[in-house]
Write an enzyme that holds these catalytic residues in place. Structure first.
Site, PDB file in Angstrom:
ATOM      1  CG  ASP A   4      -8.493  -4.330  -2.541  1.00  0.00           C
ATOM      2  OD1 ASP A   4      -9.688  -4.127  -2.292  1.00  0.00           O
ATOM      3  OD2 ASP A   4      -7.755  -3.502  -3.089  1.00  0.00           O
TER       4      ASP A   4
ATOM      5  CG  HIS B 197      -2.064   0.919   1.129  1.00  0.00           C
ATOM      6  ND1 HIS B 197      -1.977   2.274   1.378  1.00  0.00           N
ATOM      7  CD2 HIS B 197      -3.343   0.680   0.750  1.00  0.00           C
ATOM      8  CE1 HIS B 197      -3.154   2.813   1.172  1.00  0.00           C
ATOM      9  NE2 HIS B 197      -4.000   1.893   0.782  1.00  0.00           N
TER      10      HIS B 197
HETATM   11  N1  ACO Z   1       4.060  -7.851  -4.686  1.00  0.00           N
HETATM   12  C1  ACO Z   1       5.402  -7.868  -4.892  1.00  0.00           C
HETATM   13  N2  ACO Z   1       6.189  -6.785  -4.779  1.00  0.00           N
HETATM   14  C2  ACO Z   1       5.608  -5.631  -4.453  1.00  0.00           C
HETATM   15  C3  ACO Z   1       4.217  -5.531  -4.216  1.00  0.00           C
HETATM   16  C4  ACO Z   1       3.443  -6.696  -4.344  1.00  0.00           C
HETATM   17  N3  ACO Z   1       2.122  -6.673  -4.140  1.00  0.00           N
HETATM   18  N4  ACO Z   1       3.904  -4.250  -3.911  1.00  0.00           N
HETATM   19  C5  ACO Z   1       5.054  -3.570  -3.955  1.00  0.00           C
HETATM   20  N5  ACO Z   1       6.080  -4.405  -4.261  1.00  0.00           N
HETATM   21  C6  ACO Z   1       7.501  -4.029  -4.336  1.00  0.00           C
HETATM   22  C7  ACO Z   1       7.817  -3.271  -5.604  1.00  0.00           C
HETATM   23  O1  ACO Z   1       8.232  -4.152  -6.633  1.00  0.00           O
HETATM   24  C8  ACO Z   1       8.912  -2.351  -5.154  1.00  0.00           C
HETATM   25  O2  ACO Z   1      10.102  -3.112  -5.035  1.00  0.00           O
HETATM   26  P1  ACO Z   1      11.533  -2.397  -5.301  1.00  0.00           P
HETATM   27  O3  ACO Z   1      11.649  -1.345  -4.262  1.00  0.00           O
HETATM   28  O4  ACO Z   1      12.528  -3.507  -5.174  1.00  0.00           O
HETATM   29  O5  ACO Z   1      11.470  -1.864  -6.697  1.00  0.00           O
HETATM   30  C9  ACO Z   1       8.498  -1.983  -3.729  1.00  0.00           C
HETATM   31  O6  ACO Z   1       7.725  -3.105  -3.270  1.00  0.00           O
HETATM   32  C10 ACO Z   1       7.674  -0.707  -3.635  1.00  0.00           C
HETATM   33  O7  ACO Z   1       6.574  -0.842  -4.538  1.00  0.00           O
HETATM   34  P2  ACO Z   1       5.921   0.359  -5.355  1.00  0.00           P
HETATM   35  O8  ACO Z   1       5.148  -0.189  -6.488  1.00  0.00           O
HETATM   36  O9  ACO Z   1       6.995   1.367  -5.654  1.00  0.00           O
HETATM   37  O10 ACO Z   1       4.972   0.968  -4.241  1.00  0.00           O
HETATM   38  P3  ACO Z   1       3.762   1.938  -4.500  1.00  0.00           P
HETATM   39  O11 ACO Z   1       3.512   2.648  -3.224  1.00  0.00           O
HETATM   40  O12 ACO Z   1       3.991   2.766  -5.724  1.00  0.00           O
HETATM   41  O13 ACO Z   1       2.558   0.949  -4.872  1.00  0.00           O
HETATM   42  C11 ACO Z   1       0.742  -0.545  -4.667  1.00  0.00           C
HETATM   43  C12 ACO Z   1       1.596   0.545  -3.977  1.00  0.00           C
HETATM   44  C13 ACO Z   1       0.317  -0.045  -6.056  1.00  0.00           C
HETATM   45  C14 ACO Z   1      -0.499  -0.785  -3.849  1.00  0.00           C
HETATM   46  C15 ACO Z   1       1.593  -1.820  -4.785  1.00  0.00           C
HETATM   47  O14 ACO Z   1       1.974  -2.270  -3.502  1.00  0.00           O
HETATM   48  C16 ACO Z   1       0.869  -2.934  -5.557  1.00  0.00           C
HETATM   49  O15 ACO Z   1       0.914  -2.967  -6.791  1.00  0.00           O
HETATM   50  N6  ACO Z   1       0.163  -3.875  -4.826  1.00  0.00           N
HETATM   51  C17 ACO Z   1      -0.587  -4.911  -5.484  1.00  0.00           C
HETATM   52  C18 ACO Z   1      -1.923  -4.337  -5.973  1.00  0.00           C
HETATM   53  C19 ACO Z   1      -2.887  -4.060  -4.822  1.00  0.00           C
HETATM   54  O16 ACO Z   1      -3.096  -4.886  -3.942  1.00  0.00           O
HETATM   55  N7  ACO Z   1      -3.512  -2.871  -4.871  1.00  0.00           N
HETATM   56  C20 ACO Z   1      -4.499  -2.456  -3.885  1.00  0.00           C
HETATM   57  C21 ACO Z   1      -4.026  -1.232  -3.165  1.00  0.00           C
HETATM   58  S1  ACO Z   1      -5.094  -0.855  -1.835  1.00  0.00           S
HETATM   59  C22 ACO Z   1      -6.425  -0.094  -2.507  1.00  0.00           C
HETATM   60  O17 ACO Z   1      -6.401   0.498  -3.535  1.00  0.00           O
HETATM   61  C23 ACO Z   1      -7.632  -0.226  -1.728  1.00  0.00           C
END
Ligand code: ACO
Length: 436
Positions: A368, A311
């Site tokens: 979620d 998140h």
């Molecule tokens: N699985 C694996 N790796 C992940 C995940 C995940 N679910 N989420 C983040 N990471 C990793 C990224 O690859 C990144 O790694 P790095 O630093 O080595 O490059 C690091 O964690 C940070 O991730 P970002 O994408 O930069 O974080 P951001 O804050 O931009 O994204 C998000 C947050 C979009 C929610 C992300 O965690 C994600 O895609 N999660 C899966 C989708 C999801 O569950 N979305 C629901 C969000 S809650 C809502 O809307 C109610």
């Protein structure tokens, strides 16, 4: 070239010979803001903050989140207390009116909403005009945008009475529109509303009821009520910022919320609950072990992510996810079912919480991760998970739109950019262009 100093009385930023004193916009809790409105005029530079990870676009008195501590409060009330003691409708009132209703106000509020849940025939035909395969988020977004055309009386966004009526109409009719979208895709009739059942019970009956006299199970009704309440607001998330952006141009509540519904449809936002179920089913059906799947989501080249994890704001267990996990257990036990997808989800969570990759990046289950399992147990198909999220988020979108409209400091949202395209060059006639 650039230096910022915040330790003294007045934070300042220095760019070359330009020195700018920054006003602090104090927060009641959490991060205060540094006001940088005159940065461009003073220094000729803009801030660069892709994804707005560090930018407060407004002041808001609605929702407080402490992502590090896993805290969520609506108007000061902890989400855990609201989930245990309040209802979705009461929370909707709290969000859009700023205070919990008195007993009399609560009664009036509910009665007023229930008077408006029906959908006129011409409006039902709009839903029927969509292809059966249309995603219900597309139908919901379009139908909400079309609402002013069907209810002419709600147009003036500066008239508080009309805004209150728009609030009521939106909260009352959107769930019925959602239910009809589902029934349309299933080639089912669109039964009339039964307000006497109550707001949430009738959403269930209209959506997944098999026949007119079908009576929803009270455990399911309470579970859906809590799920909607848990989604009711989440400060300046992607869809809410969209609602505010669109509204800042003066667009009415329906058009602004319709845009929010579209933003919510993305798999990185509200679409994640659908993606979680697809992921759990894929693991079950492909026979891949949970451990192998976890290896895949950690491999950046795979393009896969553990859906329902991570998140932007929570760097701790999402407080909503904790409540949903318990609810999932209660709902499935009350049905006397052991859901193998719940077992897979719990196994994934167990591995992730002990895995360095997730621990170092502070990736925890978000709201979620478990919601889809409950919706599925209630009889909703996967395509309805995000629309249910949208119905839950309506009070937040409405409250934020109303707050923005009443805020004298509101300006049309218009970010700047750092241009990286070609510098000025002369137009080349087509016969003179190289083909290489
Ligand atoms: N699985 C694996 N790796 C992940 C995940 C995940 N679910 N989420 C983040 N990471 C990793 C990224 O690859 C990144 O790694 P790095 O630093 O080595 O490059 C690091 O964690 C940070 O991730 P970002 O994408 O930069 O974080 P951001 O804050 O931009 O994204 C998000 C947050 C979009 C929610 C992300 O965690 C994600 O895609 N999660 C899966 C989708 C999801 O569950 N979305 C629901 C969000 S809650 C809502 O809307 C109610």
């Amino acid at each position: 070239m650039t230096a910022t100093e915040t330790s003294g009385e007045t934070p300042t930023i220095t760019v070359g010979e330009h020195r700018l004193e920054l006003e602090v916009v104090p927060a009641v809790e959490g991060s205060s803001g540094l006001e940088i409105k005159s940065l461009l005029s003073t220094t000729g530079m803009v801030t660069y903050d892709p994804g707005f990870t560090n930018t407060a676009a407004c002041q808001s008195a609605i929702t407080y989140i402490d992502g590090e501590a896993g805290i969520l409060r609506y108007r000061g009330y902890p989400i855990e207390q609201l989930a245990e003691k309040s209802t979705f409708l009461e929370t909707a009132f709290l969000l859009s009116h700023g205070a919990l209703p008195s007993a009399e106000e609560a009664q009036e509020w509910e009665a007023r909403l229930l008077r408006h849940t029906h959908i006129r025939d011409d409006y039902r035909r709009l839903i029927s005009s969509f292809p059966r395969e249309a995603h219900p988020m597309a139908i919901l977004s379009s139908a909400v945008a079309a609402m002013p055309g069907h209810y002419h009386e709600v147009f003036d966004i500066t008239d508080e009475k009309q805004v209150e009526l728009a609030t009521v109409l939106l909260l009352a009719k959107a769930p019925t529109l959602m239910a009809y979208a589902l029934r349309h895709s299933r080639r089912q009739d669109k039964p009339d509303v039964a307000p006497e059942l109550g707001y949430v019970a009738d959403i269930l009956r209209l959506s997944v009821g098999q026949h007119r006299r079908w009576e929803p199970d009270p455990t399911m009704v309470r579970a859906l009520d809590v799920l909607l309440l848990l989604h009711a607001d989440h400060e300046q998330n992607c869809s809410t910022s969209t609602v505010r952006n669109v509204g800042s141009a003066g667009a009415n509540l329906f058009l602004s919320v319709s845009a929010g519904i579209s933003a919510l449809a993305g798999p990185k936002h509200g679409g994640a609950n659908e993606a979680v179920l697809a992921m759990l089913e894929e693991i079950r059906d492909s026979g891949v072990s949970v451990a192998d799947f976890m290896t895949r989501v950690k491999d950046k080249t795979s393009g896969a992510r553990l859906m329902g994890f991570g998140h932007r704001v929570y760097k701790n267990y999402d407080p909503r996810a904790a409540i949903v996990k318990q609810l999932a257990d209660e709902v499935l036990s009350s049905l006397g079912k052991r859901d193998e997808l719940l077992d897979i989800a719990m196994e994934l969570e167990g591995i992730a919480l002990a895995d360095d990759y997730f621990v170092e990046r502070k990736l925890y289950p978000n709201v979620d991760f478990y919601t889809g399992l409950i919706y599925r147990a209630m009889g909703f198909p996967t395509s309805m998970f995000t629309p249910l999220f949208a119905i839950g988020r309506l009070p937040g979108w409405i409250a934020q739109w109303r707050e923005m409209m009443q805020d004298p400091s509101t300006k049309i949202a218009r970010p700047r950019q750092v241009y990286t395209g070609p510098a000025e060059r002369d137009y080349v006639p087509v016969q003179d262009r190289s083909t290489a």
